[in-house]
Design an enzyme around this catalytic site. Sequence first.
Site, PDB file in Angstrom:
ATOM      1  N   GLY A   1     -16.959  -3.863 -48.299  1.00 14.25           N
ATOM      2  CA  GLY A   1     -17.910  -4.796 -47.719  1.00 14.25           C
ATOM      3  C   GLY A   1     -18.739  -4.107 -46.661  1.00 14.25           C
ATOM      4  N   GLY A   2     -19.457  -4.898 -45.887  1.00 21.96           N
ATOM      5  CA  GLY A   2     -20.316  -4.338 -44.858  1.00 21.96           C
ATOM      6  C   GLY A   2     -19.553  -3.617 -43.768  1.00 21.96           C
ATOM      7  N   MET A   3     -18.290  -3.973 -43.559  1.00 24.91           N
ATOM      8  CA  MET A   3     -17.496  -3.361 -42.502  1.00 24.91           C
ATOM      9  C   MET A   3     -16.741  -2.131 -42.957  1.00 24.91           C
ATOM     10  SD  MET A   3     -17.817  -5.100 -39.660  1.00 24.91           S
ATOM     11  CE  MET A   3     -16.318  -4.748 -38.748  1.00 24.91           C
ATOM     12  N   GLY A   4     -16.484  -1.965 -44.237  1.00 27.65           N
ATOM     13  CA  GLY A   4     -15.727  -0.812 -44.702  1.00 27.65           C
ATOM     14  C   GLY A   4     -15.052  -1.084 -46.032  1.00 27.65           C
TER      15      GLY A   4
ATOM     16  N   ASP B   1     -17.710 -15.863 -39.245  1.00 25.33           N
ATOM     17  CA  ASP B   1     -18.088 -15.433 -40.589  1.00 25.33           C
ATOM     18  C   ASP B   1     -17.236 -16.155 -41.630  1.00 25.33           C
ATOM     19  OD1 ASP B   1     -19.556 -14.052 -42.470  1.00 25.33           O
ATOM     20  OD2 ASP B   1     -18.310 -12.251 -42.397  1.00 25.33           O
TER      21      ASP B   1
ATOM     22  N   LEU C   1      -8.982  -2.225 -53.191  1.00 22.65           N
ATOM     23  CA  LEU C   1      -9.145  -3.650 -53.462  1.00 22.65           C
ATOM     24  C   LEU C   1     -10.595  -4.095 -53.395  1.00 22.65           C
ATOM     25  CD1 LEU C   1      -6.114  -4.999 -51.406  1.00 22.65           C
ATOM     26  CD2 LEU C   1      -6.297  -4.850 -53.887  1.00 22.65           C
TER      27      LEU C   1
ATOM     28  N   VAL D   1     -11.280  -1.569 -48.379  1.00 18.45           N
ATOM     29  CA  VAL D   1      -9.958  -2.185 -48.276  1.00 18.45           C
ATOM     30  C   VAL D   1      -9.074  -1.605 -49.375  1.00 18.45           C
ATOM     31  CG1 VAL D   1      -8.686  -4.362 -48.133  1.00 18.45           C
ATOM     32  CG2 VAL D   1     -11.100  -4.272 -47.485  1.00 18.45           C
TER      33      VAL D   1
END
Length: 624
Positions: free
Chosen positions: A38-41, A151, A35, A43
Amino acid sequence: MSGQQPGRDGNPQVFQPLAADDPTTIAGYRLAAKLGAGGMGKVYLSYTPGGRPVAIKVIRPEFGEDAEFRRRFAQEVQSAQRVQGLFTAPVIDADTDGAQPWLATAYVPGPSLADAVVAHGALPVEAVLLLIAGMAEALHVIHGAGIVHRDLKPSNVLLAADGPRVIDFGIAYAADATSLTGSGVTIGTPSFMAPEQAAGRKVTPATDIFALGQVAAYAATGTPAFGEGTSHGVLYRIVHEEPDLTGVPERLTELVTRCLAKDPEARPTIAEIIRLCQTANAETVLRRPEDWLPGSVAADITVRAAAPAPVQAPPPPATAPAVAYSPTAPVAPATPPPGFGPPPQQQPPVQQPAQQPVQHPTQQPMQPVQQPPRPYPAPPAHAHAYAPTQYPTHQQPHPQQPYPGAPVPPKSGSKRGVLIALAAVLVFAVAGSATAYVLQKDDGQKAKDTAGSAQGTDKGKGSDPSPGGGTGTGGGTGTGGSSKPSPKADPKPADFKAINLTAGYHLTLGDDDVRPQPGEDGGYELSYDTGGYLDSEVSEGNMVLLDPGQEGSLAVCRAETRFAKNIYIHKIAKGRQICVITGTGHMGLVTVQGFSPEDSPSKYMTLDVTVWRNAAATGSGSRG
């Protein structure tokens, strides 16, 4: 990391195919598409066994290697799982201890606000008011769980057919714990930060209110209120300059202006924001969810609702695979599941022995054949809040069984052994019946002696004798006794008045003299965190903020289950009460008597504390 929107390339691909470096399963969830990232991982789209689409968010390995990130991430996920609002995407599953932490949220078939504005322009005033009212309700339940979003930005707001959904709440707090945020990894968008957040000062729920005002301005104009450019330039304007609201419609001016106040104390509350929306438009309640968005945005929802079908596993083989025989395997139901067992022409005659014969030492077991992947997720390594993978597995059939659980046909020469076994069963049955008769006859003569013995034992332990004890077959040491000991009396309360709990200090309810001790982060039972909240960090410890006017007591604290790990001070007024469950067996009732004055050199709360020692264990038994 919204994860549920594609890239902004003008012609976005909503469901991206899995690449070579993407996993195919996550803890038993089969992945159907990617999907976003982003900066975190990254999806991914997956499905529960019942067919409900979910978004699996896999955290980057660099974050997983940071111990403090994992600790905060686990705490935030636990809090997020308590958030059950109409305008949030609930967290339904997670693994915070695995090699790569991940969490699963309900999939929302709709574009993010960021993608909708880029593709179709600013929203009409009516849609903005409905958007902000829904987001305010989302923040109400998020803050109620003790979470500050940190955020809140257009890419973390999804536009669904029945209203907005706020996602990724609490994750930015965990990211703050890792050194990666200072070495090129950016978490959060500078254009939507609050002044105190940009300046590195204390973050509170009012921080999310400032971001809400920025989201409103962006949705109504298509541009951030403090402009775009380099991160340093945007952050400087947020801290030192006023926002550019020239393009904001007049009906939204008061709402946006009040939310963007530099002073957190001057910003409106959630209730005031909803009233401002209702004042600006009497139709702010989401009564017509099918047409609250422009038609072009609604068309994007239709595209995202057509999610790819779940990945199916290969069909089971037509014939039963050969596996090693296990004589201790439990007997399965007599009706064979579909797809198992050899074809009818290969079925040997079924015989019904009394029990399965024991495998002879000379018999060589056949090697098992690996089964194909199951069409539903395999059970994950950890127990989660939502467990879609706990399904019974089919028992492996014996190579000679016509279907799983059917008796195995005995080998030649085994009929005699079966007859001997039947004879032995009959002999033991007759002997057992005779023994039971003697015991029952003798039991009536010994009932009084047994009951008297039980009462004597109970008195020795300090508990009252149970009435009717003479009717059982034994007392405290016998088998099958029907008497129940009386519940223990509630412990006496210990009261500690006017405790000044300073920020950065904690209380231990098990102490003989409950008084503040230094430390706010170390598994304490009740601490006043300098972040502006009461915290219960001890294992299995919890708190419950009682409603205004609700009178606290031991019975009330035992019955309440509205648990929270932390409670923000701004939610607590003088006279409010908090139940504390320590996790070590003690229970407490905290009554807020006041707060430190503004001119005080220290920040503290004045509390009255009542403690019931070992009341949690006694309470669970008395209620059982």
